[in-house]
Design an enzyme around this catalytic site. Structure first.
Site, PDB file in Angstrom:
ATOM      1  N   ASN A 208     -24.389  -1.325  -7.248  1.00 50.91           N
ATOM      2  CA  ASN A 208     -25.046  -1.414  -8.545  1.00 50.91           C
ATOM      3  C   ASN A 208     -24.058  -1.033  -9.646  1.00 50.91           C
ATOM      4  OD1 ASN A 208     -25.215   1.570  -8.984  1.00 50.91           O
ATOM      5  ND2 ASN A 208     -26.552   1.430  -7.195  1.00 50.91           N
ATOM      6  N   LYS A 287     -14.353 -11.444   7.571  1.00 53.02           N
ATOM      7  CA  LYS A 287     -14.847 -12.120   6.381  1.00 53.02           C
ATOM      8  C   LYS A 287     -15.568 -13.405   6.765  1.00 53.02           C
ATOM      9  CE  LYS A 287     -13.453 -14.290   2.044  1.00 53.02           C
ATOM     10  NZ  LYS A 287     -12.343 -14.729   1.181  1.00 53.02           N
TER      11      LYS A 287
END
Length: 396
Positions: A208, A287
């Protein structure tokens, strides 16, 4: 720091340029600053610089026309709440230790009864010289406070101890000396700050916008008020403050465990962090490529509720303070959180308000206790921290 005064003595060294930043930082903290320069100091930086930054005339010459009738060295000596000398050369240190008063600065510092703070700055060999070390020992035995020197590349090209400590470190030390009341002395305070990160793969994560600035301001102010501070923080955009025990974490689970451990022996927990509420149910150790389509949907699970778990373990005498960053129905959500999580106090803010969002230097908050509300208008987060901590002190 309103109505507090620092008299800053600037002596003749290349580090004198850093004293301009010290002046600026002290003024921003609300401190009045009066500057005394030695004649040698004026060869490195002009008095006009300090007059502009401090808003006061700079004293240099004992026999200047404007000084004689005011007996200015006595006036400044009495005015000081803290007398700071930065940079402090070997020369001024020697004068102070041996009672020599032959210019404006050495005369004034001999006349003051204020706490004296010294930030040495000189060549490594000069700092290590037995005479300098003996003079420093004499000053410390008389109660002088010393900041630095730091280690690094010196103006002469040598590497070692002798460079003046950085302005932010010196200013923090001075602000500590100015804070005469220590209502949190002997108290152990745990503060959380910043966001957490929940890994999707080694490259991507859920997080956030929290910067950690509010938590850092709280940690600085709590330490200044005498507390033994532990700051448990996620990846912040600001550095942890000086002289606190910083515990860096990354995930909500790590913060949860660190908080529960630290809270065992603490008096107060202030949970200003914004840990992630959800974490991926599965985290990859490589990834994920677009063509694999593994990220078309990510199943999330709730993270541990740190506040609820801490409040459930709260012992008599311990205080738990929470924060509520909301975008709507702010007070309603905050009141519910205060009751539901068994908190002693909660600090609520609307992150959509101008000057109160994530990563801002300012904030607008409402403090809520059971049957009590107090609104704190727009202010720098340092000032918000001072107000919040005063509310906590009132509960002790």
């Amino acid at each position: 720091m309103d109505k507090k005064t620092v008299v800053l003595g600037v002596t003749g060294g290349i580090a004198a340029y850093k004293s301009a930043e010290i002046t600026s930082r002290l003024r921003k903290a609300g401190v009045e600053v009066y500057v005394i320069m030695t004649k040698n100091a004026t060869e490195f930086i002009a008095p006009l610089t300090f007059e502009t930054l401090s808003g006061h005339a700079v004293a240099v010459d004992m026999f200047a026309e404007k000084v004689r009738y005011e007996v200015e060295h006595i006036s400044l000596a009495k005015r000081a709440d803290v007398f700071l000398i930065a940079p402090a050369t070997a020369n001024i240190i020697g004068k102070m230790a041996n009672g020599i008063a032959d210019d404006m600065l050495s005369t004034t510092v001999m006349a003051t009864e204020a706490p004296i703070c010294i930030a040495p700055a000189m060549n490594e060999k000069m700092w290590e010289h037995p005479a300098t070390q003996q003079n420093m020992a004499t000053l410390v035995s008389r109660g002088a406070h010393v900041v630095g020197p730091g280690c690094g590349i010196l103006a002469c090209g040598d590497i070692g101890y002798g460079r003046m400590e950085e302005p932010n470190v010196i200013v923090e030390a001075v602000l500590d000396l100015l804070e005469s009341e220590k209502p949190l002395k002997g108290k152990k305070v745990v503060i959380t700050a910043g966001p957490t990160r929940e890994a999707i793969d080694p490259v991507r994560y859920i997080s956030n916008r929290s910067s950690g600035k509010m938590g850092v301001s709280l940690a600085k102010e709590a330490r200044r008020l005498g507390a033994d501070v532990t700051l448990i923080h996620g990846p912040m955009t600001v550095s942890a403050p000086l002289w606190v025990h910083a515990v860096p974490v990354e995930t909500t689970a790590q913060m949860h465990d660190a908080v529960l451990t630290a809270f065992e022996g603490a008096d107060i927990l202030i949970k200003a962090a914004a840990p992630a509420d959800f974490t991926p149910a599965e985290s990859y150790d490589f990834k994920i490529k677009k063509t694999q389509h593994e990220l078309d949907s990510i199943r999330l699970v709730e993270t541990a509720d740190i506040l609820s778990d801490v409040a459930a373990r709260k012992k008599p005498g311990q205080l738990v303070i929470g924060f509520a960053a909301e975008t709507n129905a702010v007070l309603s959500y905050a009141e519910d959180k205060l009751t539901r999580k068994n908190l002693d106090m909660i600090v609520a803010n609307d992150v959509t308000q101008k000057g109160a969002g994530f990563d801002a230097d300012t904030n607008i908050v409402t403090v809520l206790k059971k049957g009590y509300q107090r609104q704190i208008p727009l202010a720098h987060k340092d000032a918000i921290a001072a107000a919040v901590l005063q509310e906590i002190i009132d509960m002790l």
